[in-house]
Design a protein around this motif. Structure first.
Motif, mmCIF file in Angstrom:
data_model
loop_
_atom_site.group_PDB
_atom_site.id
_atom_site.type_symbol
_atom_site.label_atom_id
_atom_site.label_comp_id
_atom_site.label_asym_id
_atom_site.label_seq_id
_atom_site.Cartn_x
_atom_site.Cartn_y
_atom_site.Cartn_z
ATOM 1 N N THR A 272 0.514 -1.087 0.028
ATOM 2 C CA THR A 272 0.176 0.011 -0.226
ATOM 3 C C THR A 272 0.825 0.999 -0.384
ATOM 4 O O THR A 272 0.134 2.582 -0.599
ATOM 5 C CB THR A 272 -0.347 0.248 1.338
ATOM 6 O OG1 THR A 272 0.027 -0.183 1.995
ATOM 7 C CG2 THR A 272 -2.151 -0.720 0.680
ATOM 8 N N ASN A 273 2.139 1.103 0.285
ATOM 9 C CA ASN A 273 3.448 2.461 -0.140
ATOM 10 C C ASN A 273 3.437 2.681 -0.804
ATOM 11 O O ASN A 273 4.441 1.485 -1.686
ATOM 12 C CB ASN A 273 3.681 2.016 1.314
ATOM 13 C CG ASN A 273 5.344 2.846 1.438
ATOM 14 O OD1 ASN A 273 4.756 3.969 0.865
ATOM 15 N ND2 ASN A 273 6.073 2.742 2.191
ATOM 16 N N ILE A 303 16.967 -8.450 0.545
ATOM 17 C CA ILE A 303 15.908 -9.876 0.424
ATOM 18 C C ILE A 303 15.721 -9.986 2.070
ATOM 19 O O ILE A 303 16.410 -10.450 3.330
ATOM 20 C CB ILE A 303 16.977 -11.326 0.367
ATOM 21 C CG1 ILE A 303 17.941 -10.960 -1.572
ATOM 22 C CG2 ILE A 303 16.237 -12.041 0.804
ATOM 23 C CD1 ILE A 303 17.008 -11.668 -1.812
ATOM 24 N N VAL A 304 14.347 -10.005 2.355
ATOM 25 C CA VAL A 304 13.924 -10.741 3.601
ATOM 26 C C VAL A 304 12.827 -11.629 3.782
ATOM 27 O O VAL A 304 13.087 -12.125 5.061
ATOM 28 C CB VAL A 304 12.408 -9.669 3.391
ATOM 29 C CG1 VAL A 304 12.451 -7.664 3.446
ATOM 30 C CG2 VAL A 304 11.763 -9.309 2.460
ATOM 31 N N ASP A 326 0.192 -3.207 7.092
ATOM 32 C CA ASP A 326 1.796 -2.488 7.835
ATOM 33 C C ASP A 326 2.686 -2.873 7.023
ATOM 34 O O ASP A 326 3.825 -3.191 7.393
ATOM 35 C CB ASP A 326 1.695 -2.667 9.354
ATOM 36 C CG ASP A 326 1.015 -4.264 9.320
ATOM 37 O OD1 ASP A 326 1.844 -5.474 8.100
ATOM 38 O OD2 ASP A 326 1.368 -5.234 10.542
ATOM 39 N N GLU A 327 2.761 -4.166 6.069
ATOM 40 C CA GLU A 327 3.989 -4.337 5.333
ATOM 41 C C GLU A 327 4.571 -5.275 5.512
ATOM 42 O O GLU A 327 5.647 -5.976 5.252
ATOM 43 C CB GLU A 327 5.118 -2.817 5.362
ATOM 44 C CG GLU A 327 4.852 -1.746 4.419
ATOM 45 C CD GLU A 327 5.515 -0.632 4.669
ATOM 46 O OE1 GLU A 327 6.835 -0.269 4.895
ATOM 47 O OE2 GLU A 327 5.444 0.373 4.046
ATOM 48 N N SER A 328 3.809 -5.325 6.782
ATOM 49 C CA SER A 328 4.052 -7.616 7.234
ATOM 50 C C SER A 328 3.653 -7.740 5.869
ATOM 51 O O SER A 328 2.323 -7.443 4.809
ATOM 52 C CB SER A 328 3.497 -7.685 8.607
ATOM 53 O OG SER A 328 2.197 -7.243 7.680
ATOM 54 N N LEU A 343 3.381 -15.869 9.314
ATOM 55 C CA LEU A 343 3.612 -14.197 9.270
ATOM 56 C C LEU A 343 4.534 -14.014 9.315
ATOM 57 O O LEU A 343 5.229 -14.568 9.793
ATOM 58 C CB LEU A 343 2.151 -13.822 9.620
ATOM 59 C CG LEU A 343 2.087 -11.995 10.064
ATOM 60 C CD1 LEU A 343 1.835 -11.826 9.087
ATOM 61 C CD2 LEU A 343 1.222 -12.109 11.534
ATOM 62 N N TYR A 344 4.998 -12.838 8.745
ATOM 63 C CA TYR A 344 6.452 -12.284 8.359
ATOM 64 C C TYR A 344 6.009 -10.518 9.482
ATOM 65 O O TYR A 344 5.540 -9.994 8.428
ATOM 66 C CB TYR A 344 7.991 -12.850 7.686
ATOM 67 C CG TYR A 344 7.956 -14.059 7.867
ATOM 68 C CD1 TYR A 344 9.245 -14.224 8.014
ATOM 69 C CD2 TYR A 344 7.234 -15.066 7.383
ATOM 70 C CE1 TYR A 344 9.301 -15.932 8.030
ATOM 71 C CE2 TYR A 344 7.686 -16.688 6.880
ATOM 72 C CZ TYR A 344 9.173 -17.081 7.735
ATOM 73 O OH TYR A 344 9.457 -17.733 7.876
ATOM 74 N N SER A 345 6.982 -9.946 9.843
ATOM 75 C CA SER A 345 7.036 -9.222 9.471
ATOM 76 C C SER A 345 7.816 -8.100 8.215
ATOM 77 O O SER A 345 8.122 -8.871 7.802
ATOM 78 C CB SER A 345 8.096 -9.048 10.823
ATOM 79 O OG SER A 345 9.497 -8.574 10.546
#
Length: 700
Positions: A272-273, A303-304, A326-328, A343-345
């Motif tokens: 969304t950003n 890399i995330v 929230d970009e997670s 689920l990842y941050s």
């Protein structure tokens, strides 16, 4: 390729020669997948049965309203509606005309813009047909592809901007996937608007080094040669690169990805950003999946997330990445032996495993941000069934639909309404509109009777434990006059044996006195990673064993004629069908192989290398699964069927096996369909093909 083989036989229900025997209902219900939720979350849009109108209907009441009527438009350029999409404010609609000759979405069409407020329709472009036109989020522009180049149409000014200039057939493709990606990743459009409509991201495919494959089309006085780009196992792939185009400043930049160049870019997704875009990709061996976050202006990236598997990353996992507001983000992974949601941050730290248990999450529908709930489909109610569930960010689970059989859903835009489909092997789909808790509001079905009450043979589920101590599950259909004191011929299908309704070739065969069965062999999904991936580097070998075990199981029941056991398979299933004839015991006596993959070195890189690696990495596996090396072991009756213009399983497969069979002095039958592309779509071809198979089975 593996999961859709049985659907090949769906055409049987349209064949006139069987129509009276099958006595199927003629009215069909509206499919929930044809419904498009509107912004108000109270209505959905759909195309009328006669394709003359675009309608919207109230979820609760079903009351319909006309949005567009092509017969009421003055000098309408289209006679019927093939498809549509709305702008974000729903004041404009992209539509294209319906044509029975129209192919997949990748083909070029003339699209039109309908202005709802002015009741006016006009061409999207005056400069040629378009592919995959897509509204910008602000509704002021449409991006599309023409002749392998990207364009942007500014609707306010009626102007077109050319984003790329290097597009060329069989060379460079911008924003549209090459044939390999389309077939194996299910990807058509590979460009995405940024959420603020200021940038366009896209994938460029460079096919210049990809080998060409060709075949002759026999029309007119001399053959015409058709060629196309095709990478067989181990050969050079098209290179894929990520690019960003700035609408205001008109700059075009490449986003460089780390690691080796030989990779598959699975998706581009904006958060969304507008300052954050995610690129997901697999390495060539498909045992490593990565998620890269990048700033589209500075092109700084990192890399995330990385998922490594000792065998391969499932396609469902590779396509599952989803941003949260929230970009997670959420991904599917088989790291605990089953396919589950994690689920990842936004920094790539694991926050929670959202689903857990001895079942597979098959599909992720979406995320209700207002209530912080994920919706997914899984095998929690048994490997042959599909149920619908919800799970919150806190891991709390809710059951929506866990009825026996196959459940599928389409959610309204704000998740307040659910279009629900349920079917079993015995019953045609039932479509309903439900509230967010799964309570039925109204039915969409137009059928007055269900198949359970008809005079047709019915499928039944069965299961048994094989000699290898493997639980195998499937369905079987018997003749209406079945008598377990008699002996019947048995036909096995290689395909999907889950508990859902399928209009396939089994009913006509049962009406002719055959017992027909289909089993989910090792290699199919729903039972966890071990069951699915035990076929790694030996594809077709264990599956053939399971088919033989299924035939043995039915022979042990005492009502099958041991000299009349046959198997039918197409593509991958054709390979399995022929492999069963190499068994020393000779349990299966006859095989029909339709467009069989006879050696996996002939098939495409993505599919083959996922399961088999490159030929040089798995020489023994390729040799042991090649029908060419097994030709002298084949015994029994074999019918090879091949379309000469098949772009998927090439003529090379059948002709190479034919040559080996002749060398080994193995007798066989062969049916060639000249110029057919492997879909066998014409009514005359269907009639001929079905009769050919029936005649072969009847005399064996």
């Amino acid at each position: 390729m593996k999961k859709n083989i049985l659907l090949f036989f769906c055409f049987a229900f349209s064949v006139v020669s069987f129509a009276q025997k099958m006595l199927l209902p003629k009215a069909l219900p509206m499919s929930s997948s044809s419904m498009v939720s509107m912004n108000d979350d109270e209505n959905y849009a759909f195309v009328s049965v006669n394709r003359k109108q675009l309608l919207k209907a109230d979820y609760k009441t079903g009351k319909e309203f006309v949005v567009l009527d092509v017969e009421q438009l003055k000098d309408s350029p289209i006679e019927s509606i093939g498809g549509f999409s709305f702008s974000s404010d729903e004041t404009k609609i992209l539509v294209y005309p319906f044509s029975e000759k129209m192919g997949k979405d990748t083909c070029s069409r003339e699209f039109y813009i309908y202005d709802v407020l002015r009741s006016k329709i006009e061409k999207l472009s005056d400069y040629g047909a378009q592919q995959q036109p897509t509204f910008s989020p602000n509704g002021k522009m449409v991006a599309f592809v023409r002749n392998n180049d990207l364009f942007i149409k500014r609707l306010e000014y009626g102007t077109e901007v050319r984003v790329t200039t290097d597009g060329a057939k069989d060379s460079i493709s911008n924003g549209i996937a090459d044939m390999l990606y389309r077939r194996e990743f299910g990807v058509e459009r590979t460009f995405q608007w940024s959420p603020d409509s200021k940038m366009l991201s896209y994938i460029k495919f460079n096919q210049m080094a990809v080998p060409e494959y060709g075949f002759d089309v026999y029309k007119g006085t001399s053959p015409e040669r058709k060629t196309f780009k095709y990478s067989q196992a181990g050969e050079v792939n098209a290179t894929a690169s990520v690019h960003l185009y700035n609408i205001q400043f008109k700059w075009n930049k490449e986003l460089k990805l780390p690691d080796e160049a030989d990779k598959y870019i699975v998706s581009l997704q904006w958060s969304t950003n507008p300052e954050l875009i995610a690129v997901t990709y697999l390495n060539r061996e498909q045992n490593m999946f990565k998620v890269l976050f990048a700033n589209p202006n500075s092109l700084v990236s990192h890399i995330v997330y990385t998922d490594i598997n000792k065998q391969f990353i499932s396609l469902e996992s590779a396509k599952s990445f989803m941003f949260l507001p929230d970009e997670s983000f959420v991904v599917l992974s088989e790291k605990d032996g089953y396919s589950h949601l994690y689920l990842y941050s936004k920094t790539g730290i694991l926050m929670r495993q959202l689903t857990k248990g001895n079942f597979d999450v098959i599909k992720v529908y979406g995320y209700d941000a207002a209530n912080q709930i994920f919706y997914y489909q899984s095998t929690e109610n048994g490997a042959q069934n599909r149920g619908i569930y919800a799970v919150g960010l806190n891991g709390k689970k809710q059951i929506l639909f866990d009825q026996e059989g196959f459940n599928d859903v389409v959610f309204s835009s704000k998740y307040n309404y659910i279009s629900h489909e349920n079917s079993t092997v015995k019953r045609q789909p039932v479509y309903t509109i439900c509230n967010k808790k799964g309570k039925v509001i109204r039915s969409l079905n137009m059928l007055s009777e269900v198949t359970e009450k008809s005079v047709l043979p019915q499928k039944e589920l069965f299961s048994f434990t094989s000699a290898q101590n493997i639980l195998l599950q499937g369905w079987v259909v018997k003749p209406l006059s079945f008598d377990n004191t008699k002996k019947y011929p048995l036909v096995l299908f290689v395909g999907d044996a889950d508990n859902f309704w399928s209009e396939d070739f089994s009913i006509p065969l049962a009406n002719e006195g055959y017992i027909v069965a289909c089993v989910n062999t090792r290699g199919t999904q729903g039972k966890g990673e071990e069951f699915k991936k035990c076929i790694f580097e030996q594809m077709g070998k264990l599956e053939a064993q399971d088919q033989i075990q299924t035939a043995t199981y039915f022979l042990e029941q005492g009502f099958v004629n041991s000299q009349k056991v046959s198997i039918i398979g197409a593509d991958f299933g054709g390979n399995v069908a022929v492999t069963t004839l190499t068994d020393k015991e000779g349990v299966i006596k006859s095989a029909v192989a339709i467009s069989p993959v006879t050696d996996y070195s002939f098939y495409n890189t993505v599919y083959t290398e996922r399961f088999m690696r490159k030929p040089e990495q798995n020489f023994v596996g390729y040799e042991q699964t090649s029908l060419l090396s097994m030709a002298n072991q084949i015994k029994g009756n074999l019918l090879l069927i091949q379309a000469t213009a098949d772009e998927n399983v090439h003529l090379q497969n059948t002709f190479s096996l034919s040559e080996k069979l002749v060398e080994a002095n193995v007798q066989f039958e062969m049916q060639i369909y000249t110029n057919d592309n492997g879909t066998f779509s014409s009514e005359k071809t269907q009639m001929h093909l079905i009769q050919r198979i029936m005649n072969f089975l009847a005399k064996k």
